[in-house]
Scaffold this motif. Structure first.
Motif, PDB file in Angstrom:
ATOM      1  N   LYS A 648       3.117 -15.928   3.728  1.00  0.00           N
ATOM      2  CA  LYS A 648       1.998 -16.765   4.145  1.00  0.00           C
ATOM      3  C   LYS A 648       1.898 -16.826   5.671  1.00  0.00           C
ATOM      4  CE  LYS A 648      -0.089 -21.282   3.122  1.00  0.00           C
ATOM      5  NZ  LYS A 648      -0.461 -21.676   4.480  1.00  0.00           N
ATOM      6  N   GLY A 649       3.040 -17.084   6.331  1.00  0.00           N
ATOM      7  CA  GLY A 649       3.020 -17.232   7.783  1.00  0.00           C
ATOM      8  C   GLY A 649       2.755 -15.941   8.524  1.00  0.00           C
ATOM      9  N   THR A 650       3.303 -14.845   7.991  1.00  0.00           N
ATOM     10  CA  THR A 650       3.212 -13.564   8.704  1.00  0.00           C
ATOM     11  C   THR A 650       1.922 -12.821   8.407  1.00  0.00           C
ATOM     12  OG1 THR A 650       5.621 -13.389   8.584  1.00  0.00           O
ATOM     13  CG2 THR A 650       4.415 -11.389   9.146  1.00  0.00           C
ATOM     14  N   TYR A 651       1.401 -12.973   7.185  1.00  0.00           N
ATOM     15  CA  TYR A 651       0.279 -12.128   6.791  1.00  0.00           C
ATOM     16  C   TYR A 651      -0.973 -12.917   6.384  1.00  0.00           C
ATOM     17  CZ  TYR A 651       3.644  -8.349   7.045  1.00  0.00           C
ATOM     18  OH  TYR A 651       4.571  -7.456   7.512  1.00  0.00           O
ATOM     19  N   THR A 652      -0.913 -13.700   5.319  1.00  0.00           N
ATOM     20  CA  THR A 652      -2.172 -14.283   4.816  1.00  0.00           C
ATOM     21  C   THR A 652      -2.776 -15.285   5.796  1.00  0.00           C
ATOM     22  OG1 THR A 652      -0.997 -15.999   3.559  1.00  0.00           O
ATOM     23  CG2 THR A 652      -1.495 -13.925   2.420  1.00  0.00           C
ATOM     24  N   ASP A 653      -1.941 -16.026   6.533  1.00  0.00           N
ATOM     25  CA  ASP A 653      -2.469 -16.946   7.552  1.00  0.00           C
ATOM     26  C   ASP A 653      -2.828 -16.215   8.839  1.00  0.00           C
ATOM     27  OD1 ASP A 653      -2.101 -19.044   5.848  1.00  0.00           O
ATOM     28  OD2 ASP A 653      -0.341 -19.872   6.861  1.00  0.00           O
ATOM     29  N   LYS A 654      -1.990 -15.254   9.228  1.00  0.00           N
ATOM     30  CA  LYS A 654      -2.083 -14.687  10.579  1.00  0.00           C
ATOM     31  C   LYS A 654      -3.052 -13.515  10.693  1.00  0.00           C
ATOM     32  CE  LYS A 654       0.956 -13.479  14.436  1.00  0.00           C
ATOM     33  NZ  LYS A 654       2.355 -13.171  14.847  1.00  0.00           N
ATOM     34  N   LEU A 655      -3.125 -12.674   9.659  1.00  0.00           N
ATOM     35  CA  LEU A 655      -3.971 -11.471   9.761  1.00  0.00           C
ATOM     36  C   LEU A 655      -5.424 -11.792  10.123  1.00  0.00           C
ATOM     37  CD1 LEU A 655      -2.724  -9.038   6.963  1.00  0.00           C
ATOM     38  CD2 LEU A 655      -2.888  -8.548   9.402  1.00  0.00           C
ATOM     39  N   PRO A 656      -6.055 -12.803   9.483  1.00  0.00           N
ATOM     40  CA  PRO A 656      -7.445 -13.094   9.871  1.00  0.00           C
ATOM     41  C   PRO A 656      -7.578 -13.493  11.348  1.00  0.00           C
ATOM     42  CG  PRO A 656      -6.922 -14.131   7.772  1.00  0.00           C
ATOM     43  CD  PRO A 656      -5.627 -13.622   8.332  1.00  0.00           C
ATOM     44  N   GLN A 657      -6.530 -14.104  11.912  1.00  0.00           N
ATOM     45  CA  GLN A 657      -6.583 -14.491  13.320  1.00  0.00           C
ATOM     46  C   GLN A 657      -6.454 -13.284  14.247  1.00  0.00           C
ATOM     47  OE1 GLN A 657      -3.438 -17.360  13.875  1.00  0.00           O
ATOM     48  NE2 GLN A 657      -4.109 -18.617  12.156  1.00  0.00           N
ATOM     49  N   GLN A 688       3.810  -2.098   8.702  1.00  0.00           N
ATOM     50  CA  GLN A 688       4.765  -1.240   8.001  1.00  0.00           C
ATOM     51  C   GLN A 688       5.757  -2.027   7.156  1.00  0.00           C
ATOM     52  OE1 GLN A 688       6.425   1.106  11.251  1.00  0.00           O
ATOM     53  NE2 GLN A 688       4.960   2.743  10.860  1.00  0.00           N
ATOM     54  N   ASN A 689       5.804  -3.347   7.340  1.00  0.00           N
ATOM     55  CA  ASN A 689       6.805  -4.146   6.633  1.00  0.00           C
ATOM     56  C   ASN A 689       6.199  -5.076   5.589  1.00  0.00           C
ATOM     57  OD1 ASN A 689       8.798  -2.949   8.053  1.00  0.00           O
ATOM     58  ND2 ASN A 689       9.547  -4.777   9.079  1.00  0.00           N
ATOM     59  N   ILE A 690       4.956  -4.833   5.199  1.00  0.00           N
ATOM     60  CA  ILE A 690       4.381  -5.660   4.141  1.00  0.00           C
ATOM     61  C   ILE A 690       5.154  -5.393   2.856  1.00  0.00           C
ATOM     62  CG2 ILE A 690       2.315  -6.131   2.766  1.00  0.00           C
ATOM     63  CD1 ILE A 690       0.655  -5.186   5.162  1.00  0.00           C
ATOM     64  N   PRO A 691       5.802  -6.413   2.278  1.00  0.00           N
ATOM     65  CA  PRO A 691       6.663  -6.166   1.112  1.00  0.00           C
ATOM     66  C   PRO A 691       5.835  -5.700  -0.094  1.00  0.00           C
ATOM     67  CG  PRO A 691       6.446  -8.520   1.542  1.00  0.00           C
ATOM     68  CD  PRO A 691       5.779  -7.833   2.680  1.00  0.00           C
ATOM     69  N   ILE A 692       6.368  -4.718  -0.802  1.00  0.00           N
ATOM     70  CA  ILE A 692       5.638  -4.174  -1.959  1.00  0.00           C
ATOM     71  C   ILE A 692       6.435  -4.317  -3.250  1.00  0.00           C
ATOM     72  CG2 ILE A 692       4.249  -2.558  -0.611  1.00  0.00           C
ATOM     73  CD1 ILE A 692       6.263  -0.366  -1.384  1.00  0.00           C
ATOM     74  N   ARG A 693       7.596  -4.978  -3.175  1.00  0.00           N
ATOM     75  CA  ARG A 693       8.411  -5.123  -4.384  1.00  0.00           C
ATOM     76  C   ARG A 693       7.969  -6.305  -5.235  1.00  0.00           C
ATOM     77  NH1 ARG A 693      14.628  -3.894  -2.328  1.00  0.00           N
ATOM     78  NH2 ARG A 693      14.264  -1.722  -1.700  1.00  0.00           N
ATOM     79  N   THR A 694       7.163  -7.192  -4.663  1.00  0.00           N
ATOM     80  CA  THR A 694       6.700  -8.361  -5.414  1.00  0.00           C
ATOM     81  C   THR A 694       5.189  -8.272  -5.594  1.00  0.00           C
ATOM     82  OG1 THR A 694       6.317  -9.681  -3.410  1.00  0.00           O
ATOM     83  CG2 THR A 694       8.520  -9.770  -4.386  1.00  0.00           C
TER      84      THR A 694
END
Length: 939
Positions: A648-657, A688-694
């Motif tokens: 949430k903190g690294t991607y879903t919240d931050k990417l739009p910003q 490159q570090n977006i987790p894909i195992r979940t």
């Protein structure tokens, strides 16, 4: 007597004292790992010797002196050890490689014309202090060359300390500006603060600011001690506790100025024995031959000139050099470089046109941009600098807008005049990290072509394990020090943007950058030209830099609304996990606090301690949580909470910003000169570090979408490192599996477990997959056992059987370890060198780690080379065929594209074919291709 008849006073004699101990450490750490026999890591090290020669030669050119000595610490105890046995007890021992070079360093410094002093029982600082005091008594000007701040206590009207590493001058004003107290109070200041390097305590909790405040208020340490009862609060309490210690602390920190040196300087206390001498050319030649310094021998033979001509040239250089500094001239090191610096600030059109003519006539031009932002997609040009030959540079200020800034040429007009040259691919250009500069020019509508060289990438290919910043390169290869950015712009909260930097400071800083870039290129590029394999890698990196610039410029479209929905759902799940965790714990606690987690787990619930932190507290890192989660529900909740919070903190919240306001896309930055294996790293944002195992991690990829009329495509090398292992090891069984397009993990299971291919179970295939990839990374039997959840003996049995079936792999591993120990590095299939500094370390764990890296690095590095070759080749085909397909991401072994629907079928066939054909290995390369409306669908 009239003013014109007054007799001119002779210039005072100059005494130059070098802190040799400071110099030799600096030389050791600044130079690459040179050896008496180049390329043989078992032969004696010579880097510190070479660095010392460079530094001493440079200092002699830069500072005129009548008397000179280079002072080293002698081995053994001094009076301070008797006063305080713990003195310097916390210092690390001198590296063996450096210790072995000291006799040769002493020898060559003497051959260069310097008096060498190392006095048993007396520290170098005390010898320097005594000689400086004697110089003052004789009316000399004394210059001490050292980076040691302790010597600042010797500064007075006649004594100055110059810090060659930071180009810092510590005269009386300089000391007070730097430390906040005048030189006469430096001992008092040091006594209060203490010296952690030498293990001398000060007053507890009294740092530099408090020490300055106390000394300004009370006037001296003696006055402060006398009135210690007046000092309030914790400072006063700690001061009073230290009163018994302070006299001893001051004794330890005070540099002595009355040492008896008569046994070491004939005729002492006269100083005639340290009159600076000429270098002994014949003995120097023999010395340089002995240590393999062929360039220095040639330099001696080519540059022997009469001493009177040397002095004449020095006077001429001083007269011609604008705004002279102490450390502006580079060490020649066998190169043809300028002996003077000419830096010009361009304010008029006449000056500008003169420089345009120089630039257009030069075969290679170094250029540097100064900007108002580090964000390459937002940065605007504040000024430009150019260097057309060593020592000659200009700065064109264009947008300095502070109050009182001088009039400058109009930026748009200057860029318009330079645009034809900048966009001409035949006009060769040079830079340091040229990808950034390309973006900056593009922000102004200029597509720079013709970048022939990048000093950052030259260093990355030649010495991947060293820093690649310009300041580090200039010091390491040229002996040059320069102005750092913080000197001109400040630091921290007080740092200003470059448009606020005064033009005179900006000009010196920027001209120096361009000038040093050109000098560094002249030092590094010949080394690349002499090695065909390294030249191939460098050319690949330069081509890759161009492709990466275009990938970064393209950016990737993200669905902000989809991310917002995901963020909301993750937030709901995170709150639910908190409630469930509180119920399991029987109390509320902060799931983001390792301390509170530790208290709940190990104090309240008495869960088993898996491992401890360095401070001795029970660890709650991810490995511990995963282990505990096997048996307890609460650690599983905390682990999931931690994972989702990070998403949430690294991607879903931050990417739009991070969507760029002008393009509406996300533009990552690919760092090209970071990973020692040649891999790229992505940051701001890290794609490159977006987790894909979940499932939650994979959903984030769904937000990377294509615009209307386009599709997202992913091309990914299949089992690339295993294929490279088969190629390198030449193991027949592995080669056969790939040539026959067999399921390599199933084939390995068949070999290891001794069953027919069609009889291999899913569990056996899973074990074989772990073994295949584990051995690539040098995994031990213990690591394999932990990974598979089996006994170590069983894991060892599997590894033994694997090597019996794949003897070529075992031979490769054994031979690679031996080769790495002998050479100090391993190579990729294409010749990229991957250095292993710890491969011969006496420390077992470090050596073992380096041996594992030696096995894996050629495969990971070759995979990095292959994906870069693919990027370059695919982009070349897209350009040649004028396709509208865009490369938008690189993720390890995968390339991601944005493809118009009309080109999808072409891309589905051609891109995998191109990727599979960039190199011929002993096994076929295979690239898999997928298409979708978003990245997750394509992958």
């Amino acid at each position: 007597m009239s003013e014109t008849d007054q007799v001119p006073q002779p210039e005072p004699k100059v005494l130059l004292l070098v802190d040799g101990s400071s110099y030799l450490y600096r030389a050791y750490h600044a130079m690459p790992d040179l050896r008496a026999v180049p390329g043989d890591p078992t032969s004696p090290a010579t880097g510190a010797i070479r660095g010392m020669i460079n530094m001493m030669q440079k200092l002699r050119r830069d500072v005129r002196a009548d008397y000179a000595a280079c002072v080293f610490d002698a081995p053994g105890k001094t009076f301070r050890d008797d006063v305080y046995p713990e003195y310097k007890a916390t210092r690390s021992p001198m590296p063996d490689d450096l210790r072995a070079q000291i006799p040769a360093i002493h020898e060559v410094v003497e051959l260069l014309g310097w008096k060498v002093l190392n006095v048993p029982g007396v520290e170098a600082d005390d010898v320097i202090g005594t000689l400086a005091c004697m110089g003052t008594e004789r009316g000399f000007v004394t210059i001490i060359s050292s980076g040691d701040k302790d010597l600042s206590q010797l500064v007075n009207e006649h004594v100055t300390v110059i810090d060659t590493m930071n180009d810092r001058r510590r005269d009386m004003t300089g000391v007070e500006v730097e430390f906040g107290v005048p030189p006469r109070l430096m001992v008092d200041y040091q006594t209060l603060v203490g010296d952690s390097v030498d293990n001398v305590p000060g007053v507890d909790k009294v740092g530099p600011k408090t020490a300055v405040k106390l000394l300004k208020e009370y006037g001296s340490l003696d006055a402060l001690v006398a009135r210690a009862h007046e000092v309030k609060g914790a400072v006063g309490e700690n001061l009073r506790k230290a009163l018994d210690w302070l006299p001893k602390g001051r004794e330890l920190l005070t540099i002595r100025t009355n040492c008896d040196l008569k046994d070491h300087i004939p005729g002492f206390p006269e100083l005639e024995d340290i009159v600076i001498g000429g270098q002994d050319v014949e003995k120097l030649k023999a010395f340089y031959d002995r240590y393999g310094f062929k360039g220095l021998v040639k330099q001696l033979e080519e540059h022997e000139v009469p001493p009177e001509l040397i002095e004449e040239n020095r006077k001429k250089a001083r007269a011609e050099r604008p705004a002279p500094g102490l450390f502006e001239e580079p060490d020649l090191s066998g190169l043809s470089q300028a002996t003077t610096l000419h830096y010009e600030t361009v304010f008029t059109w006449d000056q500008f046109e003169t420089w345009v003519q120089r630039i257009e006539a030069a075969p290679l031009v170094a250029l540097d941009t100064e900007t108002d932002s580090l964000d390459e997609m937002l940065a605007n040009i504040v000024g430009l600098s150019f260097s057309t030959e060593p020592g000659l540079a200009c700065y064109i200020p264009l947008a300095h807008d502070y109050q009182g800034a001088p009039d400058q040429l109009p930026r748009d007009d200057v860029l318009q005049r330079l645009q034809p040259w900048l966009e001409d691919p035949e006009r060769k250009k040079l830079g340091q990290h040229v990808k950034y500069d390309r973006h900056v020019f593009a922000n102004h509508g200029i597509d720079v072509r013709g970048y022939a060289h990048d000093t950052m990438l030259e260093s990355y290919v030649l010495e991947v394990h060293k820093p690649h910043g310009l300041a580090s390169l200039a010091e390491r290869h040229l002996g040059r020090t320069g102005i750092d950015y913080e000197t001109v712009a400040g630091k921290g909260a007080h740092q200003i943007t470059f448009n606020q930097v005064p033009v005179d400071k900006a000009a010196e800083y920027s001209c120096e950058d361009s000038d040093q870039t050109l000098d560094v290129h002249l030092a590094l590029y010949p080394k690349l030209e002499r090695d065909t394999k390294l030249r191939f890698i460098y050319d690949l990196e330069m081509q890759c830099s161009e492709v990466l610039y275009r990938i970064e410029r393209n950016g990737v479209l993200v669905d902000a609304q989809a991310l917002a929905r995901q963020s909301h759902e993750l937030g709901q799940r995170i709150m639910q996990l908190e409630r469930e965790a509180h119920e399991l714990a029987g109390q509320p606690f902060n799931l983001g606090s390792p301390k509170q987690i530790g208290e709940v787990f190990f104090t309240k619930m008495q869960l088993p301690v898996v491992k401890k932190t360095a401070s001795g507290a029970p660890s709650t890192d991810e490995e511990v949580l995963e282990k505990l989660a096997e048996d307890y529900p609460l650690p599983a909740k905390v682990l999931e909470h931690r994972s989702l919070s990070k998403l949430k903190g690294t991607y879903t919240d931050k990417l739009p910003q991070q969507v760029h306001p002008r393009t509406g896309r996300v533009h990552t930055h690919y760092a090209q000169a970071v990973a020692v294996t040649g891999r790229l790293s992505s940051n701001e944002p890290n794609l490159q570090n977006i987790p894909i195992r979940t499932a939650e991690g994979r959903r984030i990829r769904e937000a990377f979408v294509a615009p209307a009329g386009c599709r997202i495509a992913s091309a990914d090398y299949s089992q690339i490192e295993l294929r490279i292992m088969a190629h390198i090891s030449e193991d027949e069984a592995l080669l056969r599996a790939f040539r026959e397009e067999a399921d390599v993990h199933r084939a390995t299971a068949s070999e290891v477990f001794g069953v027919a291919l069609d009889q291999v179970s899913s569990e056996q295939r899973r074990y074989a997959k772990v073994i295949n990839f584990g051995l690539i990374y040098g995994m031990s039997a213990f690591g394999l056992a932990r990974n598979l959840g089996i006994e170590t003996a069983a894991a060892k049995s599997y590894i033994d059987r694997y090597f019996q079936r794949y003897p070529g792999v075992k031979s490769y591993m054994d031979e690679t370890r031996l080769a790495a120990k002998s050479r100090g590095y391993v190579e990729t299939v294409f010749g990229r060198r991957l250095y292993l500094p710890e491969i011969n370390s006496p420390n077992g764990p470090r050596r073992g780690s380096a041996e594992r890296q030696a096995i894996n690095a050629p495969m990971q590095g070759t995979a990095a080379d292959l994906i870069k070759l693919s990027m370059v080749k695919v982009q070349e085909v897209l350009d040649r065929e004028q396709r509208e397909t865009k490369m938008i991401m690189q993720v390890h072994d995968e390339l991601v594209f944005e493809i118009p629907e009309a080109e999808v079928e072409w891309a589905r066939v051609e891109i995998p074919r191109i990727m599979a054909s960039v190199a011929e290995l002993r096994v076929p390369l295979l690239a898999e291709f997928g298409v979708g409306s978003n990245w997750e669908e394509a992958h």
